[in-house]
Design a protein around this motif. Structure first.
Motif, short mmCIF file in Angstrom:
data_model
loop_
_atom_site.label_atom_id
_atom_site.label_comp_id
_atom_site.label_asym_id
_atom_site.label_seq_id
_atom_site.Cartn_x
_atom_site.Cartn_y
_atom_site.Cartn_z
N UNK A 26 35.78 49.14 46.57
CA UNK A 26 36.23 47.94 47.27
C UNK A 26 35.83 46.67 46.52
N UNK A 27 34.59 46.66 46.04
CA UNK A 27 34.14 45.49 45.29
C UNK A 27 34.97 45.32 44.02
N UNK A 28 35.22 46.46 43.34
CA UNK A 28 36.00 46.39 42.10
C UNK A 28 37.38 45.83 42.39
N UNK A 29 38.00 46.30 43.48
CA UNK A 29 39.33 45.81 43.81
C UNK A 29 39.31 44.33 44.14
N UNK A 30 38.24 43.89 44.80
CA UNK A 30 38.15 42.45 45.11
C UNK A 30 38.09 41.63 43.83
N UNK A 31 37.25 42.08 42.89
CA UNK A 31 37.19 41.38 41.61
C UNK A 31 38.57 41.42 40.95
N UNK A 32 39.23 42.59 41.06
CA UNK A 32 40.55 42.74 40.46
C UNK A 32 41.55 41.75 41.02
N UNK A 33 41.57 41.62 42.33
CA UNK A 33 42.56 40.72 42.93
C UNK A 33 42.25 39.27 42.57
N UNK A 34 40.94 38.97 42.45
CA UNK A 34 40.56 37.62 42.05
C UNK A 34 41.06 37.32 40.63
N UNK A 35 40.85 38.29 39.73
CA UNK A 35 41.30 38.11 38.35
C UNK A 35 42.82 38.00 38.30
N UNK A 36 43.48 38.87 39.05
CA UNK A 36 44.95 38.85 39.03
C UNK A 36 45.48 37.49 39.47
N UNK A 37 44.78 36.89 40.44
CA UNK A 37 45.25 35.59 40.92
C UNK A 37 45.08 34.51 39.83
N UNK A 38 44.11 34.72 38.91
CA UNK A 38 43.92 33.75 37.82
C UNK A 38 45.02 33.87 36.76
N UNK A 39 45.72 35.01 36.76
CA UNK A 39 46.69 35.26 35.69
C UNK A 39 47.96 34.42 35.84
N UNK A 40 48.14 33.80 36.98
CA UNK A 40 49.37 33.05 37.27
C UNK A 40 50.62 33.88 36.97
N UNK A 41 50.76 34.96 37.70
CA UNK A 41 51.90 35.84 37.44
C UNK A 41 53.22 35.21 37.86
N UNK A 42 53.14 34.25 38.75
CA UNK A 42 54.37 33.61 39.21
C UNK A 42 55.02 34.41 40.32
N UNK A 43 55.79 33.71 41.15
CA UNK A 43 56.43 34.42 42.26
C UNK A 43 57.48 35.38 41.74
N UNK A 44 57.71 36.48 42.44
CA UNK A 44 56.96 36.92 43.61
C UNK A 44 55.81 37.84 43.24
N UNK A 45 55.53 37.98 41.93
CA UNK A 45 54.59 39.04 41.54
C UNK A 45 53.18 38.79 42.01
#
Lengths: 143, 553, 216, 349
Positions: A26-45
């Protein structure tokens, strides 16, 4: 005397290690989602990735912390049913907003997307050239 | 038996120990956890609510007797129809049949000693009472004038006392959720030995399906009512168009509950009809599985159709198509039930009694009301009918013609079981005729008014609607008189009715295998089930066999 | 019930046949209640979806400028950890180690307090900045339609969630006392288990609130 | 046949082809419903007579359905219901799709009156004049709560929402006066929010309109002007011009084609604008409205995002007026004489 439904054996009882492992995941996934949000994938990804990770986390909590993995089917059925209705409500209401007559949504940045044909057919450019603005009382000269 | 209780009513029937005299005193009633006593509390409370809602209905009909103002102002009239709707729906229709007959008979039919959570069951009564008190407080201090649908942004801006009414409905909603959870768990875990799902009485199936809707839909209503209350009180702007809010969103959320809520109200009625048809036709249910599973089908598909209330509200054409076609399917499950009930009469041994009279009325009204419902969901027709008296007439056909007919059938059918006394059959038939006649006279003119285009919630109306409104009011008086008659002879029968005995109808429903009234513990020995309910193929009564061992300590 | 000789027999209500039936009933009842809780929040999630769809850009801007990412992330870790301690508490309660279970529940309660504390700091900031719902909205940096709607939803969603946290903490506190008194064991742990279910649901909802409000 | 059924069902007059088509479906649906309900009732009666209880100890055989029974029970009603839908839904789509040559009328509802605005003037209170045989599109908006525009004779109803527009259309082909109701509950005056749709022969309508635009009438509806602080003698376009000046639009936008802080309004309507992010957008009513409410959502290439939002500052009807004013700014447009105000004196009941 209970009937057949109660005849399942005592649920398996797992060690504490399993819970710690889930917690690490769970902690790893939280870090993962935080990092993913920094990537600026753009909508809708960015939205899809964040929700997929949230769903994975929720799945872990439900299956292991809440023991759905081990427990009788009816509890799983109850939970799954509630999720079906969540999807139903959100899905059909969103669909309405997305396919509405655009001006029937409140003024917003998206008013122009998803124009139904009915709106397109309103008045084409050039049609009113013969008359004053909003020529009234006389059908526009056409064909 | 636990208590050798002293006689309370001073007559033979009440000398035998039963749930009514097992304990005595106000305290024993207020703190009871016996599902049967809780059912009686619901009976008293919901019937009072019905009387109150009925008085409001009569006042509305009197106001509409003439085209202009008749006896009250426009604001008073608006409060009247709002309170009529709120009381009838939240305080009577939703809790009545599950609260009274579900509570009383579900454990008896399952061979259980009580519902799964007796304390929660008592809590649900008090939640109901609390909600009712809050709502009545709101009524006394100004009332609300929004209509029971509370459409935003009218409801968020009106100066009347919307907040207490909303909170009252919110609290009653929790009572409904608690009852639903209780019944589902009871059905799942408390079935007696041998009672498989396919042997369960159809009453239980329908109540179970109702409970599923209650648990899954009511929270959404709770949330949306809370949002309106928050917006009305604090101006958070969630439905406020000036702040980007979407009033149509309110309608979506509201009808996501309130369309399934129609089935919360009518499924218990279907539950009752399934029992009464079998009992008086002396027949097994034709197509037991079809009737049983169609209850679940209604519960499920009922959730997919809420958008047919929004055809004219600015909803997208695409969504209208989806909801339009899905709405066609929900009618099917009702059709299955109606055809199977009718077919059950074939080769039966029918006895015409007051409960059966109500069943006959119910069948006709449900078909007509149900099909006009499907007609209303026929997209282009709805455009003309939406928000007219046609809609009013349609849902009163389902609510009064369906649920109240079934409620009356249930109370006549089970009265001897609940209180051990028979009512006067002659007066019951007179009242049934009056009610069915009055009902038709009240609501058939309203269909025609709707066709003419008279919108609902009109305080005054153009003169061409006058004659039909007079007819409707006349019918309503007849209806009210019928209800009063029922109340009178039932109350008289409590003291003067002849003793019923355990099974006056010769019914083979499981609940009749107990004494009338049942004892506090339901069964001295837990029953064992060897076959389904309503098996009339053999001449002798075959009560479920009792196992040799006595009940545990 | 021979294996129960060591401690007092668990209470069996008169209307149940045996403990297993009672436990199953309690558990199913709790799951049904959780399902209704999920649908309670669904009303809000639906409102969120619609307004986010209509005002996507403003919502993203409001989320970027209006809420503190560190607070949300810390709170996510806090709640996940508290879920772990609750799960472990149930585990040890089943093994009959009531004191340890009570201690773990105590840790969960502390984490719950930490969560509420961080939330309170956030709320104070929002008040200070004028990032408030509806007519109270005065935040100058994010304007345009839907800006106040983000904070309306933010406050209602986190507020309702916060109420659930408080309710969950109350239940956990009661369970901690009962565990301390060694009331639970291998045959009787349903109360602490269903209390745990409730706390996990609170966690589950936060798992979705976190990305919706803080990340996107 | 049509006339007989219509009178039996108490339906009002049919003022359009759409009304006649919907009524045919109505007859079909009601007939099926009556037959089904009566059929079930008669069957119950017949079974009751045929299978009365002969003795108190009577037993009955166990009758189980064959699959064909259940299939029939499902199939027959379902096919009828789906047929209803198959007829009804295309009619609904037709109602939701105005033809492109429809004449636009803006409808504003407020507690408890209707206001109808023709793009070139005049405005009407509670009475909507339309020409027979020509399609009319209504763009409806409300100033307060939800109302509903309901003309029984046209079998037409459309909710009127605050803060946004809904649309509907009709083509009335039978001259006459038809009642207009508010069908969505809107408070104390709900049942008094009555109006009239006057369908005139096309030539009469043209004459009426020309006359209405030419001759002035001091009749001003007090209730409407009080809140609107607008002179109803002005046409919608002129109101738009005045409002644009009031709100300071001309500080940044010109109406003569000159480039300024913001794009010019001349020929803006229906123009395809290139945006700063490379996309293009068609400047129609939706885009213009959006640009006032959320100016930063789509910035035209070459301009700075400096425009403030007017969300909540301009009421919906005024937005409509400004949009109508922008629509009127065309290089090739014939210059309009300013209308002398409404000649049309509203009929008050």
């Amino acid at each position: 005397m209970p009937n057949g439904e109660h005849q399942t054996a005592l649920e398996p009882h797992h060690g504490a290690g399993r819970y710690v492992a889930v917690w690490v995941a769970l902690c790893a996934l939280t870090v993962g989602t935080l990092l993913a949000s920094r990537l600026s994938l753009g909508p809708p990804w960015h939205l899809l990735v964040a929700l997929a990770i949230a769903a994975a986390k929720a799945g872990l909590v439900a299956l292991f912390f809440m023991h759905l993995w081990d427990q009788p089917g009816v509890n799983r059925l109850v939970f799954a049913t509630s999720l079906v209705f969540v999807a139903l409500l959100i899905g059909l209401v969103l669909l309405d907003s997305a396919t509405r007559f655009p001006l029937a949504n409140p003024p917003n940045e998206r008013t122009l997307r998803f124009e139904p044909p009915s709106f397109e057919t309103h008045v084409q450019p050039g049609e009113r050239e013969q008359g004053e603005p909003g020529a009234i009382g006389r059908p526009p000269a056409r064909e | 038996m636990v208590h050798d209780a002293p006689a309370s009513a001073g007559s033979a029937v009440y000398n035998t120990p039963n749930y009514l005299n097992a304990e005595i005193g106000v305290r024993s009633w207020l703190l009871t956890r016996d599902h049967k006593r809780i059912a009686i509390m619901y009976l008293v409370l919901t019937t009072s609510a019905f009387a109150l809602g009925g008085i409001f209905a009569m006042l509305i009909r009197i106001e509409l007797l003439t085209p202009g103002p008749t006896i009250m102002s426009a604001l008073t009239y608006n409060r009247m129809f709002t309170l009529h709707g709120v009381i009838m729906i939240f305080l009577f229709m939703v809790p009545a049949i599950p609260g009274i007959f579900g509570n009383f008979f579900l454990p008896l039919m399952l061979g259980a000693q009580d519902v799964a959570f007796p304390r929660l069951n008592l809590l649900s009564v008090y939640l109901y009472l609390t909600g009712a008190v809050i709502a009545v407080w709101g009524m006394i201090h100004g009332g609300a004038d929004t209509g029971w649908t509370f459409y935003a942004p009218y409801s968020t801006t009106t100066p009347t006392q919307v907040v207490p009414i909303l909170l009252g409905a919110f609290v009653v909603g929790f009572s409904s959720i608690v009852t639903g959870i209780n019944f589902i768990v009871t059905t799942h875990t408390m079935r007696g030995p041998g009672l498989t799902w396919n042997r369960m009485p159809l009453f239980v199936w329908s109540i179970y399906a109702t409970s599923v809707i209650q648990v899954l839909a009511t929270p959404v209503l709770g949330m949306v009512l809370l949002l309106v209350a928050i917006e009305h009180a604090f101006g958070f702007g969630i439905f406020d168009p000036a702040r980007g809010g979407d009033p149509v969103l309110f309608q979506h959320l509201f009808w996501f509950y309130s369309h399934p809520a129609v089935y919360i109200m009518v499924l218990p009625a279907m539950a009752v009809i399934s029992e009464v048809v079998c009992a008086f036709a002396r027949k097994n249910m034709f197509g037991y599985k079809a009737v049983a599973y169609s209850s679940l089908g209604i519960a499920f598909v009922g959730f997919f159709t809420w958008g047919h209330h929004l055809f004219t509200s600015g909803q997208s054409t695409f969504d209208a198509g989806i909801f339009g076609v899905l709405s066609m399917f929900v009618g099917i499950f009702t059709a299955i039930k109606v055809f199977n009930w009718t077919a059950t009469l074939y080769q039966g041994a029918i006895k015409f009694t007051a409960p059966f009279a109500y069943v006959c009325g119910f069948l006709f009204f449900l078909v007509f009301g149900g099909m006009t419902g499907v007609a209303l969901a026929t997209v282009s027709l709805d455009v003309h009918w939406q928000d007219t008296y046609f809609v009013v007439a349609h849902f009163h056909f389902i609510m009064v013609g369906g649920t109240i007919m079934a409620f009356l059938a249930a109370i006549h059918y089970w009265w001897p079981k609940m209180f051990g006394r028979m009512y006067s059959e002659g007066w019951a038939l007179v009242a049934a005729c009056l009610i069915i006649l009055g009902f038709n006279a009240t609501f058939i003119p309203q269909f025609l008014l709707g066709n003419m285009g008279m919108p609902r919630r009109y305080y005054s109306y153009p003169a061409q609607f006058w004659p039909l409104n007079v007819a409707s009011t006349a019918g309503a008086s007849l209806l009210a008189f019928g209800f009063l008659l029922v109340l009178t002879y039932l109350l008289i029968s409590l003291r003067h009715g002849k003793v019923a005995g355990p099974n006056p109808w010769g019914s083979r429903g499981f609940e009749w295998n107990t004494p009338s009234p049942p004892s506090a513990l339901n069964f001295p020995v837990p029953p064992v089930f060897t076959h389904g309910p309503h098996d009339y193929t053999t001449g002798a009564e075959t009560p479920p066999e009792a196992p040799g061992e006595p009940e545990h300590a | 019930m021979p294996e129960l000789t060591a401690r007092a027999a668990p209470p069996l209500a008169h209307h149940f046949v045996d403990m297993r039936q009672q436990t199953e009933a309690a558990r199913l009842g709790m799951w049904l209640f959780l399902a209704s809780e999920v649908l309670l929040f669904t009303g809000l999630f639906t409102a969120y979806s619609i307004y986010r769809y209509l005002y996507a850009g403003v919502f993203e801007e409001a989320s970027r400028k209006g809420v503190e990412l560190w607070a949300g992330t810390t709170n996510t870790f806090v709640l996940i950890t508290s879920s772990l301690t609750v799960a472990l508490a149930i585990h040890f309660a089943r093994l009959g180690r009531g004191k340890l279970a009570a201690a773990l529940l105590g840790v969960s309660l502390l984490l719950g307090c930490a969560f509420l504390g961080i939330k309170a700091i956030e709320y104070a900031n929002h008040f200070h900045e004028g990032q408030l719902p509806g007519k109270f909205y005065t935040f100058a940096e994010v304007q345009g339609p839907g800006a106040s709607m983000f904070f309306t939803l933010y406050f209602i969603m986190t507020g309702l969630h916060g109420l659930h946290v408080i309710a969950g903490m109350t239940v956990l506190a009661v369970m901690a006392v009962r565990a301390w008194r060694e009331e639970f064991g291998p045959e009787h742990y349903a109360p602490i288990e269903i209390a745990g279910l409730y706390w996990h649901l609170v966690d589950l909802i936060w798992i979705f609130l976190y990305p919706l409000l803080y990340l996107i | 046949m049509n006339e007989l059924m219509r009178r039996m069902l108490f339906l009002p007059e049919q003022a359009s082809q759409y009304a006649r088509d919907v009524d045919r479906l109505h007859y079909f649906v009601i007939t099926t419903t009556m037959i089904a309900a009566t059929g079930v009732g008669l069957t119950v009666l017949w079974f009751f007579i045929r299978f009365r209880r002969r003795s108190e100890a009577q037993t009955t055989p166990r009758v189980e359905p064959k699959t064909i029974h259940e299939v029939l029970f499902i199939g027959v009603p379902l096919s009828f219901f789906l047929l209803w839908f198959a007829i009804g839904f295309p009619q609904y789509v037709r109602l939701q799709t105005p033809p492109r040559d429809a004449m636009d009328v803006y409808v504003q509802a407020k507690k408890w009156m209707w206001k109808f605005s023709y793009a070139g003037g005049p405005n009407g209170i509670d009475v909507l004049h339309v020409p027979a045989g020509r399609p009319v599109r209504l763009l409806l908006t409300s100033r307060d709560v939800i109302h509903s525009f309901f003309v029984p004779a046209l079998r037409l109803k459309q909710d009127v929402l605050p803060g946004r527009y809904t649309q509907t259309w009709f083509n009335a082909d039978k001259p006459g006066r038809y009642e207009l109701f508010c069908a969505e509950y809107c408070g104390m005056g709900h049942s008094a929010m009555l109006g009239e749709v006057v369908v005139m022969r096309p030539e009469e309508f043209d004459a009426w309109l020309a006359d209405a635009r030419r001759s002035g009438s001091p009749a001003v509806d007090a209730a409407m002007t009080e809140e609107e602080h607008a002179d109803p003698r002005q046409s919608l376009t002129q109101q738009g011009e005045r409002l644009a000046a009031e709100y300071g639009c001309f500080k940044c936008h010109t109406v003569d084609g000159t480039r300024h802080i913001g794009p010019t309004w001349l020929d803006l309507y229906r123009k395809t604008e290139k945006l700063s992010d490379g996309k293009t957008v068609l400047a129609d009513e939706g885009y213009l409205t959006e640009s006032m409410m959320d100016p930063r959502a789509k910035i035209v290439a070459g301009y700075q995002p400096v425009m403030p939002t007017y969300q909540g500052k301009i009421p919906a009807p005024e937005v409509a007026a400004i949009v109508e004013f922008i629509k009127s700014l065309r290089t090739d447009a014939v210059k309009v004489e300013p209308s002398k105000g409404p000649v049309y004196a509203p009929i008050r009941k």
